[in-house]
Design a protein around this motif. Structure first.
Motif, PDB file in Angstrom:
ATOM      1  N   VAL A 107      44.867 -16.952  47.040  1.00 26.72           N
ATOM      2  CA  VAL A 107      46.258 -16.848  47.484  1.00 26.72           C
ATOM      3  C   VAL A 107      46.587 -15.406  47.876  1.00 26.72           C
ATOM      4  O   VAL A 107      47.211 -15.154  48.916  1.00 26.72           O
ATOM      5  N   ALA A 108      46.165 -14.456  47.046  1.00 24.85           N
ATOM      6  CA  ALA A 108      46.444 -13.046  47.325  1.00 24.85           C
ATOM      7  C   ALA A 108      45.790 -12.612  48.628  1.00 24.85           C
ATOM      8  O   ALA A 108      46.422 -11.971  49.483  1.00 24.85           O
ATOM      9  N   HIS A 109      44.536 -12.944  48.792  1.00 20.35           N
ATOM     10  CA  HIS A 109      43.803 -12.466  49.957  1.00 20.35           C
ATOM     11  C   HIS A 109      44.297 -13.128  51.240  1.00 20.35           C
ATOM     12  O   HIS A 109      44.303 -12.496  52.306  1.00 20.35           O
ATOM     13  N   ASP A 110      44.744 -14.368  51.159  1.00 23.33           N
ATOM     14  CA  ASP A 110      45.335 -15.026  52.327  1.00 23.33           C
ATOM     15  C   ASP A 110      46.599 -14.298  52.780  1.00 23.33           C
ATOM     16  O   ASP A 110      46.955 -14.333  53.964  1.00 23.33           O
ATOM     17  N   ALA A 111      47.275 -13.648  51.824  1.00 18.14           N
ATOM     18  CA  ALA A 111      48.508 -12.918  52.125  1.00 18.14           C
ATOM     19  C   ALA A 111      48.255 -11.430  52.334  1.00 18.14           C
ATOM     20  O   ALA A 111      49.206 -10.642  52.397  1.00 18.14           O
ATOM     21  N   ASP A 112      46.987 -11.036  52.431  1.00 21.60           N
ATOM     22  CA  ASP A 112      46.620  -9.628  52.596  1.00 21.60           C
ATOM     23  C   ASP A 112      47.157  -8.780  51.445  1.00 21.60           C
ATOM     24  O   ASP A 112      47.640  -7.662  51.644  1.00 21.60           O
ATOM     25  N   ALA A 113      47.092  -9.352  50.258  1.00 21.58           N
ATOM     26  CA  ALA A 113      47.516  -8.660  49.039  1.00 21.58           C
ATOM     27  C   ALA A 113      46.338  -8.561  48.086  1.00 21.58           C
ATOM     28  O   ALA A 113      45.283  -9.157  48.305  1.00 21.58           O
ATOM     29  N   ARG A 114      46.527  -7.797  47.024  1.00 19.99           N
ATOM     30  CA  ARG A 114      45.495  -7.651  46.008  1.00 19.99           C
ATOM     31  C   ARG A 114      45.877  -8.432  44.754  1.00 19.99           C
ATOM     32  O   ARG A 114      47.061  -8.561  44.425  1.00 19.99           O
ATOM     33  N   LEU A 115      44.852  -8.888  44.046  1.00 20.48           N
ATOM     34  CA  LEU A 115      45.053  -9.510  42.743  1.00 20.48           C
ATOM     35  C   LEU A 115      44.623  -8.538  41.656  1.00 20.48           C
ATOM     36  O   LEU A 115      43.472  -8.084  41.639  1.00 20.48           O
ATOM     37  N   VAL A 116      45.560  -8.226  40.755  1.00 19.64           N
ATOM     38  CA  VAL A 116      45.282  -7.404  39.581  1.00 19.64           C
ATOM     39  C   VAL A 116      45.236  -8.322  38.367  1.00 19.64           C
ATOM     40  O   VAL A 116      46.136  -9.140  38.179  1.00 19.64           O
ATOM     41  N   VAL A 117      44.202  -8.196  37.552  1.00 22.96           N
ATOM     42  CA  VAL A 117      44.104  -8.998  36.336  1.00 22.96           C
ATOM     43  C   VAL A 117      44.062  -8.071  35.126  1.00 22.96           C
ATOM     44  O   VAL A 117      43.181  -7.206  35.023  1.00 22.96           O
ATOM     45  N   ASP A 118      45.025  -8.252  34.234  1.00 27.75           N
ATOM     46  CA  ASP A 118      45.003  -7.580  32.936  1.00 27.75           C
ATOM     47  C   ASP A 118      44.075  -8.397  32.046  1.00 27.75           C
ATOM     48  O   ASP A 118      44.398  -9.509  31.642  1.00 27.75           O
ATOM     49  N   ASN A 119      42.920  -7.826  31.737  1.00 30.65           N
ATOM     50  CA  ASN A 119      41.873  -8.545  30.999  1.00 30.65           C
ATOM     51  C   ASN A 119      41.817  -8.141  29.527  1.00 30.65           C
ATOM     52  O   ASN A 119      40.808  -8.337  28.857  1.00 30.65           O
ATOM     53  N   THR A 120      42.929  -7.592  29.030  1.00 33.68           N
ATOM     54  CA  THR A 120      42.949  -7.064  27.665  1.00 33.68           C
ATOM     55  C   THR A 120      42.658  -8.138  26.624  1.00 33.68           C
ATOM     56  O   THR A 120      41.862  -7.924  25.708  1.00 33.68           O
ATOM     57  N   PHE A 121      43.300  -9.298  26.734  1.00 34.35           N
ATOM     58  CA  PHE A 121      43.121 -10.349  25.731  1.00 34.35           C
ATOM     59  C   PHE A 121      41.703 -10.916  25.757  1.00 34.35           C
ATOM     60  O   PHE A 121      41.125 -11.203  24.711  1.00 34.35           O
ATOM     61  N   ALA A 122      41.160 -11.104  26.940  1.00 33.45           N
ATOM     62  CA  ALA A 122      39.858 -11.768  27.047  1.00 33.45           C
ATOM     63  C   ALA A 122      38.704 -10.809  26.823  1.00 33.45           C
ATOM     64  O   ALA A 122      37.699 -11.182  26.207  1.00 33.45           O
ATOM     65  N   THR A 123      38.829  -9.578  27.328  1.00 34.65           N
ATOM     66  CA  THR A 123      37.750  -8.582  27.358  1.00 34.65           C
ATOM     67  C   THR A 123      36.643  -9.029  28.310  1.00 34.65           C
ATOM     68  O   THR A 123      36.523 -10.230  28.614  1.00 34.65           O
ATOM     69  N   PRO A 124      35.807  -8.109  28.767  1.00 35.24           N
ATOM     70  CA  PRO A 124      34.710  -8.503  29.659  1.00 35.24           C
ATOM     71  C   PRO A 124      33.659  -9.368  28.984  1.00 35.24           C
ATOM     72  O   PRO A 124      32.842  -9.980  29.677  1.00 35.24           O
ATOM     73  N   TYR A 125      33.673  -9.440  27.661  1.00 38.11           N
ATOM     74  CA  TYR A 125      32.719 -10.324  26.999  1.00 38.11           C
ATOM     75  C   TYR A 125      33.064 -11.786  27.255  1.00 38.11           C
ATOM     76  O   TYR A 125      32.181 -12.631  27.424  1.00 38.11           O
ATOM     77  N   LEU A 126      34.357 -12.106  27.290  1.00 36.78           N
ATOM     78  CA  LEU A 126      34.772 -13.491  27.479  1.00 36.78           C
ATOM     79  C   LEU A 126      35.045 -13.835  28.942  1.00 36.78           C
ATOM     80  O   LEU A 126      34.988 -15.003  29.319  1.00 36.78           O
ATOM     81  N   GLN A 127      35.335 -12.819  29.780  1.00 36.54           N
ATOM     82  CA  GLN A 127      35.798 -13.115  31.139  1.00 36.54           C
ATOM     83  C   GLN A 127      35.604 -11.888  32.035  1.00 36.54           C
ATOM     84  O   GLN A 127      35.931 -10.772  31.630  1.00 36.54           O
ATOM     85  N   THR A 128      35.103 -12.095  33.258  1.00 37.52           N
ATOM     86  CA  THR A 128      34.910 -10.988  34.199  1.00 37.52           C
ATOM     87  C   THR A 128      35.654 -11.306  35.506  1.00 37.52           C
ATOM     88  O   THR A 128      35.112 -11.936  36.408  1.00 37.52           O
ATOM     89  N   ASP A 172      40.673  -8.077  42.552  1.00 39.80           N
ATOM     90  CA  ASP A 172      40.426  -6.790  43.191  1.00 39.80           C
ATOM     91  C   ASP A 172      40.459  -5.630  42.203  1.00 39.80           C
ATOM     92  O   ASP A 172      39.777  -4.624  42.397  1.00 39.80           O
ATOM     93  N   ILE A 173      41.273  -5.777  41.164  1.00 36.37           N
ATOM     94  CA  ILE A 173      41.464  -4.710  40.181  1.00 36.37           C
ATOM     95  C   ILE A 173      41.563  -5.347  38.801  1.00 36.37           C
ATOM     96  O   ILE A 173      42.198  -6.390  38.644  1.00 36.37           O
ATOM     97  N   VAL A 174      40.946  -4.724  37.825  1.00 34.31           N
ATOM     98  CA  VAL A 174      41.077  -5.132  36.426  1.00 34.31           C
ATOM     99  C   VAL A 174      41.665  -3.970  35.648  1.00 34.31           C
ATOM    100  O   VAL A 174      41.263  -2.813  35.842  1.00 34.31           O
ATOM    101  N   VAL A 175      42.636  -4.253  34.792  1.00 37.81           N
ATOM    102  CA  VAL A 175      43.184  -3.233  33.904  1.00 37.81           C
ATOM    103  C   VAL A 175      42.975  -3.661  32.458  1.00 37.81           C
ATOM    104  O   VAL A 175      42.891  -4.853  32.153  1.00 37.81           O
ATOM    105  N   HIS A 176      42.862  -2.668  31.587  1.00 43.48           N
ATOM    106  CA  HIS A 176      42.704  -2.904  30.154  1.00 43.48           C
ATOM    107  C   HIS A 176      43.565  -1.930  29.367  1.00 43.48           C
ATOM    108  O   HIS A 176      43.718  -0.763  29.759  1.00 43.48           O
ATOM    109  N   SER A 177      44.100  -2.417  28.277  1.00 43.19           N
ATOM    110  CA  SER A 177      44.481  -1.522  27.192  1.00 43.19           C
ATOM    111  C   SER A 177      43.254  -1.441  26.302  1.00 43.19           C
ATOM    112  O   SER A 177      42.953  -2.376  25.547  1.00 43.19           O
ATOM    113  N   THR A 178      42.525  -0.344  26.397  1.00 43.27           N
ATOM    114  CA  THR A 178      41.322  -0.184  25.569  1.00 43.27           C
ATOM    115  C   THR A 178      41.678   0.069  24.111  1.00 43.27           C
ATOM    116  O   THR A 178      40.802   0.064  23.245  1.00 43.27           O
TER     117      THR A 178
END
Length: 385
Positions: free
Chosen positions: A169-190, A197-203
């Motif tokens: 949906v984001a890319h069709d609109a020429d926008a970026r998707l940001v995912v806050d992956n704090t709850f999942a962490t890269p171990y559970l979800q990438t 396009d962008i991942v943010v974390h509260s480390t």
């Protein structure tokens, strides 16, 4: 030294990526480079790695960033002084006055406050939408939309969004998707592997994992965006100190082990809460009846250590429960080895009161630690009465 860490397992990368023995001393653990400045080879020159001043770069921070990038499957990682500093950097780098973003209807209170109360003064507009409903997200888009800001699972209602679908949906609109992956962490979800396009974390949370450091991170595969973020971080100065970076790097080494135990204990607690007469609703993606269960099962390795529930007897009973537990500590934050309990409406999400993101007044949020699971169940059961 391994030439290509990407071919190795997550647990191996968490311990070795970016963390080679120190070439001068042979120290197995990355040193804490507690320095503000570096001797130069000549006027206008920099040491290998760009080291001239620690606001710009520090070897301990570099090691952390290399490890984070490896775990998220990203080309670039930038560490920040906090999760909110990381989020602020993304927003200020990608948005300009007059731009618009779509925000989830269950966003973290601090993120909502930053967007609604701070960025709005700069002429940034936002629309709240249920990110689990792709049609609703698509309807919320405008010609000036530049970002879709997603948390999955969400804080505090554990909602789940389909990352791949949102990316489309984001890319069709020429926008970026940001995912806050704090709850999942890269171990559970990438998320980057799913099209984000962008991942943010509260480390501060699961990545550090020991409730003793505050930090944040941004990850991306975009070279130009990395340069823009690096420039802003250096110009604004929201960098973690070397000891903060070292503590977070230490936490990463046991992330896989901890996330397994967090998930084990959370599932045990959910089984108890789901049949308790004082609990009217349980929010956990691992429950088959959870509306996002199938999506979570598709894009996550397990369902994590966060659990929320509503007290059947209302707000006052929820407040009293939060003060009665013995092992669950009444405190904000999450993701540490110890179990925490809080009342989002009065604590972490107080900033959403009166808005479309307001949380139920009888809601309790648990950050389930790595203690003995049966002890945690007994503690909650006793507190519920």
């Amino acid at each position: 030294m391994v030439d290509d860490y990407s071919v190795l397992g997550f647990e191996t990368r968490a311990i070795h990526a970016g963390q080679q023995p120190d070439p001068r001393t042979g120290a197995v653990i990355v040193p804490i480079y507690q320095t503000s400045t570096y001797a130069q080879d000549g006027v206008g020159g920099t040491r290998e790695g760009g080291y001239e001043y620690s606001r710009t770069a520090n070897p301990t921070r570099t090691a952390l960033e290399q490890a984070l990038a490896s775990l998220e499957g990203a080309r670039h990682a930038l560490a920040f002084a906090s999760g909110m500093a990381a989020s602020d950097a993304v927003l200020r780098t990608t948005l300009r006055p007059g731009d618009h973003l779509v925000l989830g209807n269950d966003a973290y209170g601090g993120t909502f406050r930053l967007i609604d109360k701070v960025l709005s003064l700069w002429g940034i507009e936002h629309t709240v939408a249920n990110l689990a409903n792709v049609d609703e997200v698509r309807a919320a888009l405008r010609p000036e939309t530049k970002l879709i800001w997603c948390e999955t699972p969400t804080n505090p209602l554990l909602g789940v969004a389909d990352i791949a679908a949102l990316a489309g949906v984001a890319h069709d609109a020429d926008a970026r998707l940001v995912v806050d992956n704090t709850f999942a962490t890269p171990y559970l979800q990438t998320p980057l592997a799913l099209g984000a396009d962008i991942v943010v974390h509260s480390t501060t949370k699961y990545l550090g994992g020991h409730s003793d450091v505050v930090g944040g991170a941004v990850l991306t595969n975009e070279d130009d965006l990395r340069e823009q973020l690096f420039y802003l971080r250096n110009a604004a100065g929201a960098v973690p100190g070397p000891f903060d970076a070292w503590l977070t790097l230490r936490g990463l080494k046991t992330l896989a082990l901890r996330m397994e135990r967090h998930s084990d204990n959370a599932e045990l607690i959910v089984q108890t809460l789901a049949k308790h007469p004082k609990v009217s609703k349980v929010y956990y993606p691992g429950l088959p009846e959870h509306p996002g269960h199938e999506v979570a099962a598709k894009q996550m390795r397990r369902f994590g250590g966060m659990v929320s529930f509503r007290h059947a007897d209302g707000e006052q009973a929820a407040l009293e429960l939060a003060s009665r537990t013995k092992l669950f500590i009444l405190a904000e934050s999450l993701g540490g080895i110890e179990s925490l309990i809080e009342h989002p409406g009065r604590m972490t999400h107080a900033s959403t009161a009166g808005s479309t993101l307001e949380v139920p007044e009888d809601l309790i949020r648990l950050s389930v630690g790595i203690e003995d699971g049966t002890d945690l169940v007994a503690d909650l059961t006793a507190a519920l009465g």
